[in-house]
Motif scaffolding. Structure first.
Motif, short mmCIF file in Angstrom:
data_model
loop_
_atom_site.label_atom_id
_atom_site.label_comp_id
_atom_site.label_asym_id
_atom_site.label_seq_id
_atom_site.Cartn_x
_atom_site.Cartn_y
_atom_site.Cartn_z
N LYS A 33 -34.63 10.44 -24.74
CA LYS A 33 -35.74 11.39 -24.55
C LYS A 33 -36.44 11.22 -23.21
N GLU A 77 -40.84 19.14 -30.13
CA GLU A 77 -40.08 18.43 -31.17
C GLU A 77 -39.10 19.33 -31.90
N ASP A 100 -39.51 22.16 -36.63
CA ASP A 100 -40.45 21.95 -35.54
C ASP A 100 -41.81 21.58 -36.14
N LYS A 102 -44.52 20.39 -35.06
CA LYS A 102 -45.75 20.74 -34.33
C LYS A 102 -46.12 22.20 -34.51
#
Length: 153
Positions: A33, A77, A100, A102
């Motif tokens: 990441k 995310e 997702d 978020k």
């Protein structure tokens, strides 16, 4: 769309904007990441579950993008899971799941067993390009308001 399979990847060629994406099927992991660069279509890896089913996971989709033409937003995310299943010689089904945390309270299916039919061998993808003026108008009316609304929440 047209699909081409090689030893290490599956390439998907799309009619809209004459774009393509790579789905790596050679067993590689996603990049760390910390070094993952956002891509408009993300970074995809796939695994054959059997002779007729390919499961693809995609991360790293550029946050300026949106999930669909309705302007649904995405967060950093986001993970997209595609299940490509060849039903028979002529029919392929695609199921697409959006995860997702978020932006959405739970995973949801953007497509569920979307049917695609095999085209003749001489099928030629048409050229479909969005002119800059049409894209600007769409962004003004649809995508920018949708992004602004998502940031208010």
């Amino acid at each position: 769309m047209q699909i081409l399979q090689t030893e290490k990847q599956v390439l998907v060629f799309y009619q809209n904007d004459r774009t393509f994406r790579s789905i790596w099927t050679d067993g590689r992991n996603f990049p760390d990441k910390n070094i993952l660069e956002p891509r408009w279509y993300g970074y995809s890896t796939g695994k054959w579950m059997d002779d007729t089913t390919l499961v693809v996971e995609t991360i790293g989709i550029d946050e300026r993008n949106w999930i669909d033409n309705a302007g649904r937003p995405l967060g950093d995310e986001l993970k997209v899971t595609e299940t490509w299943h060849r039903v028979n010689h002529d029919i392929m089904e695609l199921t697409l799941t959006i995860t997702d945390p978020k932006m959405y309270t739970k995973p949801w299916n953007a497509l569920n067993k979307f049917r695609m039919r095999l085209q003749p061998a001489d099928f030629d993808i048409r050229e479909m390009l969005c002119s800059p003026s049409e894209q600007e108008e769409y962004d003004k009316i649809v995508s920018r308001p949708a992004i602004a609304d998502s940031k208010k929440k």
